[in-house]
Design an enzyme around this catalytic site. Structure first.
Site: not given
Length: 190
Positions: A12, A14, A56, A58, A62, A94, A96, A105
């Site tokens: 991953d 972050d 992810n 997002s 946003r 991802c 989204h 996600r």
């Protein structure tokens, strides 16, 4: 057994490689590596591991940052890795938000399925069997564990909170940070 030829680690981003922010990492300036994380990646590379990132993002959906700003963050990461002899082989993200109900996600396994295809991991039920997946949140680990990946939680980022909440996939190993994960993994293989 073609899939044993690629030694792969899935990370991953972050909270694992770089500092996480409650207001999202929105620019290269805000992308700050965690102490030792880039050195850990270089160490894994030198031991023959390829690094895939599954993240992810997002913030794209946003409107907090653009795709070019995301690429700038990843360019910065690559530039900082180069003098250490480190390299990220691939980045899967991802774009989204939860509202899209997509398959990519995390904790949905879509990104992990893409990674399995990319690295020719072909066992249909557990294509990522034995591949370490490192994250700081439950969704990171769930996304990989469903495909057989071996879950590793780091206590950086949201990791301590994740550990306190419990419910981790069976067999999850806990590490202080990415360097602790890397040294443990390499010690176990020597």
């Amino acid at each position: 057994m073609s899939n044993s030829s690629t030694k792969l680690v899935i990370l991953d981003r972050d909270g694992v490689i770089n500092e996480d922010r409650d207001d999202y990492v929105k620019s290269a300036d805000e992308w700050v590596p965690l102490p030792g994380s880039l050195e850990a990646i270089a160490l894994l590379n030198q031991a023959g591991y390829q690094i895939a990132i599954a993240t992810n993002q997002s913030g794209l959906a946003r409107g907090y940052f653009t795709i070019s700003e995301l690429h700038a963050m990843h360019s910065k990461m690559e530039k900082l890795l180069q003098p250490l002899g480190g390299n990220i082989d691939s980045i899967f993200f991802c774009p989204h938000s939860d509202a899209h109900a997509c398959d990519c996600r995390k904790p949905a396994p879509g990104l992990m399925k893409e990674i399995a295809l990319r690295y020719k991991k072909t066992d249909s039920t557990q294509p990522l069997l034995g591949v370490p997946i490192v994250g700081d949140s439950l969704r990171d680990l769930q996304a990989g564990a469903v495909l057989g990946a071996s879950p590793h939680l780091v206590l950086t980022g949201k990791g301590q909170k994740t550990l306190d909440q419990g419910g981790l996939p069976e067999g999850t190993q806990i590490h202080a940070d990415l360097m602790a994960f890397a040294t443990t993994l390499l010690d176990n293989h020597h």
